[in-house]
Design a protein around this motif. Structure first.
Motif, PDB file in Angstrom:
ATOM      1  N   PHE A   1      -4.397  15.687   5.993  1.00  0.00           N
ATOM      2  CA  PHE A   1      -4.456  15.156   4.737  1.00  0.00           C
ATOM      3  C   PHE A   1      -4.598  12.866   4.224  1.00  0.00           C
ATOM      4  CE2 PHE A   1      -1.649  13.689   0.728  1.00  0.00           C
ATOM      5  CZ  PHE A   1      -3.135  14.119  -0.062  1.00  0.00           C
ATOM      6  N   ALA A   2      -3.162  12.713   4.990  1.00  0.00           N
ATOM      7  CA  ALA A   2      -3.841  11.093   4.854  1.00  0.00           C
ATOM      8  C   ALA A   2      -5.245  10.455   5.445  1.00  0.00           C
ATOM      9  CB  ALA A   2      -2.129  10.836   5.507  1.00  0.00           C
ATOM     10  N   ILE A   3      -5.575  10.691   6.432  1.00  0.00           N
ATOM     11  CA  ILE A   3      -6.939  10.465   6.657  1.00  0.00           C
ATOM     12  C   ILE A   3      -7.943  10.835   5.314  1.00  0.00           C
ATOM     13  CG2 ILE A   3      -8.899  10.423   8.369  1.00  0.00           C
ATOM     14  CD1 ILE A   3      -6.528  11.210  10.491  1.00  0.00           C
ATOM     15  N   LYS A   4      -7.951  12.062   5.340  1.00  0.00           N
ATOM     16  CA  LYS A   4      -9.186  12.173   3.975  1.00  0.00           C
ATOM     17  C   LYS A   4      -8.987  11.444   2.839  1.00  0.00           C
ATOM     18  CE  LYS A   4     -10.249  16.063   1.349  1.00  0.00           C
ATOM     19  NZ  LYS A   4     -10.073  17.470   1.447  1.00  0.00           N
ATOM     20  N   ASN A   5      -7.583  11.582   2.694  1.00  0.00           N
ATOM     21  CA  ASN A   5      -7.662  10.430   1.008  1.00  0.00           C
ATOM     22  C   ASN A   5      -6.817   8.810   1.143  1.00  0.00           C
ATOM     23  OD1 ASN A   5      -7.119  12.112  -0.760  1.00  0.00           O
ATOM     24  ND2 ASN A   5      -6.171  14.001   0.571  1.00  0.00           N
ATOM     25  N   ARG A   6      -7.185   8.846   1.828  1.00  0.00           N
ATOM     26  CA  ARG A   6      -7.717   7.514   3.071  1.00  0.00           C
ATOM     27  C   ARG A   6      -6.234   6.478   1.975  1.00  0.00           C
ATOM     28  NH1 ARG A   6     -13.052   5.047   3.353  1.00  0.00           N
ATOM     29  NH2 ARG A   6     -12.097   2.890   2.646  1.00  0.00           N
ATOM     30  N   ILE A   7      -4.924   7.224   2.831  1.00  0.00           N
ATOM     31  CA  ILE A   7      -3.541   6.209   3.053  1.00  0.00           C
ATOM     32  C   ILE A   7      -3.299   5.558   4.131  1.00  0.00           C
ATOM     33  CG2 ILE A   7      -1.303   7.557   3.109  1.00  0.00           C
ATOM     34  CD1 ILE A   7      -2.433   9.883   1.853  1.00  0.00           C
ATOM     35  N   PRO A   8      -3.149   4.898   3.371  1.00  0.00           N
ATOM     36  CA  PRO A   8      -2.911   3.628   5.196  1.00  0.00           C
ATOM     37  C   PRO A   8      -1.833   3.681   6.394  1.00  0.00           C
ATOM     38  CG  PRO A   8      -2.039   2.985   3.429  1.00  0.00           C
ATOM     39  CD  PRO A   8      -2.597   3.358   2.826  1.00  0.00           C
ATOM     40  N   LYS A   9      -1.019   4.842   5.996  1.00  0.00           N
ATOM     41  CA  LYS A   9       0.279   4.265   6.641  1.00  0.00           C
ATOM     42  C   LYS A   9       1.193   4.896   6.090  1.00  0.00           C
ATOM     43  CE  LYS A   9       4.552   1.847   7.341  1.00  0.00           C
ATOM     44  NZ  LYS A   9       5.602   1.233   7.089  1.00  0.00           N
ATOM     45  N   VAL A  10       1.451   6.509   7.612  1.00  0.00           N
ATOM     46  CA  VAL A  10       2.760   8.099   7.237  1.00  0.00           C
ATOM     47  C   VAL A  10       3.315   7.157   8.147  1.00  0.00           C
ATOM     48  CG1 VAL A  10       2.196  10.138   8.173  1.00  0.00           C
ATOM     49  CG2 VAL A  10       0.144   8.945   7.065  1.00  0.00           C
ATOM     50  N   VAL A  11       4.935   7.785   8.081  1.00  0.00           N
ATOM     51  CA  VAL A  11       5.937   8.252   8.513  1.00  0.00           C
ATOM     52  C   VAL A  11       6.359   9.156   9.038  1.00  0.00           C
ATOM     53  CG1 VAL A  11       8.044   7.266   8.958  1.00  0.00           C
ATOM     54  CG2 VAL A  11       6.923   5.441   8.058  1.00  0.00           C
ATOM     55  N   PHE A  12       6.291   9.294  10.662  1.00  0.00           N
ATOM     56  CA  PHE A  12       6.325  11.434  10.983  1.00  0.00           C
ATOM     57  C   PHE A  12       8.536  10.511  11.005  1.00  0.00           C
ATOM     58  CE2 PHE A  12       2.046  11.526  11.713  1.00  0.00           C
ATOM     59  CZ  PHE A  12       1.881  13.017  10.619  1.00  0.00           C
ATOM     60  N   ILE A  13       8.942  11.356  10.239  1.00  0.00           N
ATOM     61  CA  ILE A  13      10.702  11.352  10.362  1.00  0.00           C
ATOM     62  C   ILE A  13      10.885  12.990  10.802  1.00  0.00           C
ATOM     63  CG2 ILE A  13      12.776  11.688   9.706  1.00  0.00           C
ATOM     64  CD1 ILE A  13      11.776  10.052   7.625  1.00  0.00           C
ATOM     65  N   HIS A  14      11.093  12.753  12.884  1.00  0.00           N
ATOM     66  CA  HIS A  14      11.245  14.217  13.823  1.00  0.00           C
ATOM     67  C   HIS A  14      12.526  13.624  14.076  1.00  0.00           C
ATOM     68  CE1 HIS A  14      10.241  10.382  16.621  1.00  0.00           C
ATOM     69  NE2 HIS A  14       9.780  10.186  16.533  1.00  0.00           N
ATOM     70  N   GLY A  15      13.405  12.847  14.393  1.00  0.00           N
ATOM     71  CA  GLY A  15      14.925  13.135  14.424  1.00  0.00           C
ATOM     72  C   GLY A  15      14.778  12.421  16.264  1.00  0.00           C
TER      73      GLY A  15
ATOM     74  N   GLY B   1       0.385  -0.935  -0.021  1.00  0.00           N
ATOM     75  CA  GLY B   1      -0.321  -0.065  -0.007  1.00  0.00           C
ATOM     76  C   GLY B   1       0.701   0.958  -0.024  1.00  0.00           C
ATOM     77  N   THR B   2      -0.263   2.633  -0.503  1.00  0.00           N
ATOM     78  CA  THR B   2       0.807   3.838  -0.043  1.00  0.00           C
ATOM     79  C   THR B   2       1.100   4.576   1.263  1.00  0.00           C
ATOM     80  OG1 THR B   2      -0.637   4.058  -1.786  1.00  0.00           O
ATOM     81  CG2 THR B   2       0.638   6.051  -0.848  1.00  0.00           C
ATOM     82  N   ILE B   3       2.102   4.351   1.460  1.00  0.00           N
ATOM     83  CA  ILE B   3       3.411   5.222   2.544  1.00  0.00           C
ATOM     84  C   ILE B   3       3.892   6.885   2.430  1.00  0.00           C
ATOM     85  CG2 ILE B   3       5.416   5.354   4.330  1.00  0.00           C
ATOM     86  CD1 ILE B   3       5.588   1.830   3.160  1.00  0.00           C
ATOM     87  N   MET B   4       3.042   7.109   3.104  1.00  0.00           N
ATOM     88  CA  MET B   4       3.194   8.911   3.296  1.00  0.00           C
ATOM     89  C   MET B   4       4.726   9.063   4.082  1.00  0.00           C
ATOM     90  SD  MET B   4       0.646  11.494   3.642  1.00  0.00           S
ATOM     91  CE  MET B   4       0.720  12.416   4.384  1.00  0.00           C
ATOM     92  N   GLU B   5       5.822   9.812   3.658  1.00  0.00           N
ATOM     93  CA  GLU B   5       6.607  10.086   4.488  1.00  0.00           C
ATOM     94  C   GLU B   5       6.570  11.292   4.775  1.00  0.00           C
ATOM     95  OE1 GLU B   5      10.737   8.494   3.263  1.00  0.00           O
ATOM     96  OE2 GLU B   5      10.009   6.338   3.886  1.00  0.00           O
ATOM     97  N   ILE B   6       6.747  11.823   6.265  1.00  0.00           N
ATOM     98  CA  ILE B   6       7.106  13.240   6.234  1.00  0.00           C
ATOM     99  C   ILE B   6       8.183  13.659   6.597  1.00  0.00           C
ATOM    100  CG2 ILE B   6       5.501  15.773   7.264  1.00  0.00           C
ATOM    101  CD1 ILE B   6       3.627  12.791   6.296  1.00  0.00           C
ATOM    102  N   ASP B   7       9.538  14.067   6.697  1.00  0.00           N
ATOM    103  CA  ASP B   7       9.947  14.726   7.145  1.00  0.00           C
ATOM    104  C   ASP B   7      10.440  16.054   8.282  1.00  0.00           C
ATOM    105  OD1 ASP B   7      12.261  15.531   8.262  1.00  0.00           O
ATOM    106  OD2 ASP B   7      13.984  15.074   6.908  1.00  0.00           O
ATOM    107  N   LEU B   8      10.192  16.208   9.101  1.00  0.00           N
ATOM    108  CA  LEU B   8       9.538  17.366  10.033  1.00  0.00           C
ATOM    109  C   LEU B   8      10.870  18.035  11.162  1.00  0.00           C
ATOM    110  CD1 LEU B   8       6.894  15.681  12.659  1.00  0.00           C
ATOM    111  CD2 LEU B   8       6.820  17.190  10.301  1.00  0.00           C
ATOM    112  N   HIS B   9      11.748  17.513  10.236  1.00  0.00           N
ATOM    113  CA  HIS B   9      13.391  18.577  10.541  1.00  0.00           C
ATOM    114  C   HIS B   9      13.022  19.905  10.039  1.00  0.00           C
ATOM    115  CE1 HIS B   9      15.150  14.634  11.255  1.00  0.00           C
ATOM    116  NE2 HIS B   9      16.001  15.603  11.965  1.00  0.00           N
ATOM    117  N   ILE B  10      12.986  21.015  11.086  1.00  0.00           N
ATOM    118  CA  ILE B  10      13.255  22.485  10.328  1.00  0.00           C
ATOM    119  C   ILE B  10      13.696  22.552   9.215  1.00  0.00           C
ATOM    120  CG2 ILE B  10      14.422  23.204  12.273  1.00  0.00           C
ATOM    121  CD1 ILE B  10      10.856  24.725  11.422  1.00  0.00           C
TER     122      ILE B  10
END
Length: 186
Positions: free
Chosen positions: A127-141, A89-98
């Motif tokens: 956005f992920a919930i609205k677009n039914r993306i099953p997995k999100v990874v937040f990269i926070h360090g 499935g689709t995985i959404m990665e979000i890098d939260l480093h400033i």
């Protein structure tokens, strides 16, 4: 290498410079150009105000070329991994480093930075919930854990999601994985 107060230095594994405030037993206290006082091991720093020393250190490379080399990310080699059934499935990665969220963080205090990071996480999760993306990874360090705590608090307010530490082999300790339970009645 011995550092003296007043020496201009650059951090090898990061993208900021500073001035040496104190040096004692291999530890160097620097004040960054943004006014923060930070402590480093001497091996993590290089003096940039003595160009003769820099030239001999980098064997003929110009200081500008070395600094550009430091700024441009190196290409990484990727090894194809076998995916488990859970990872399909689709995985959404979000890098939260400033540095990835704003073009310039100069003049921002820690509160401003944390606010931008948490707002971005909330917007991306919505956005992920609205677009039914099953997995999100937040990269926070890793850091001091403040952003991870804020992220855990934010995620705890959502129904229909589960979250925990992301795959250690892929992300190390600095990422949180969110699974969005799909509701077929929506």
């Amino acid at each position: 290498m011995k550092f003296k107060p007043g020496d201009k230095v650059s951090v090898l594994d990061d993208s900021f410079n500073g001035t040496v405030r104190a040096y004692q037993k291999g530890k160097v206290s620097i004040e960054t150009t943004d006014g923060f006082e930070l402590l480093f091991d001497e091996a993590e720093l290089v003096i940039v105000n003595n160009s003769n020393e820099m030239r001999s250190f980098f064997a003929g490379k110009s200081v500008g070329a070395v600094l550009r080399e430091k700024e441009t990310p190196k290409k990484r080699s990727f090894v194809k991994e076998k995916k488990s059934k859970k990872d399909t499935g689709t995985i959404m990665e979000i890098d939260l480093h400033i540095e990835k969220l704003v073009p310039n963080k100069k003049g921002m205090n820690n509160y401003d930075i944390l606010t931008i990071q948490t707002d971005t996480a909330q917007r991306q999760l919505d956005f992920a919930i609205k677009n039914r993306i099953p997995k999100v990874v937040f990269i926070h360090g890793v850091g001091e854990g403040i952003l991870k705590s804020e992220l855990d608090f934010l995620l705890g307010r959502y129904d229909g999601i589960t979250f925990g530490d992301a795959d250690y082999q892929k992300y190390g300790l600095g990422a949180t994985e969110v699974y969005i339970k799909q509701n077929p009645n929506r």
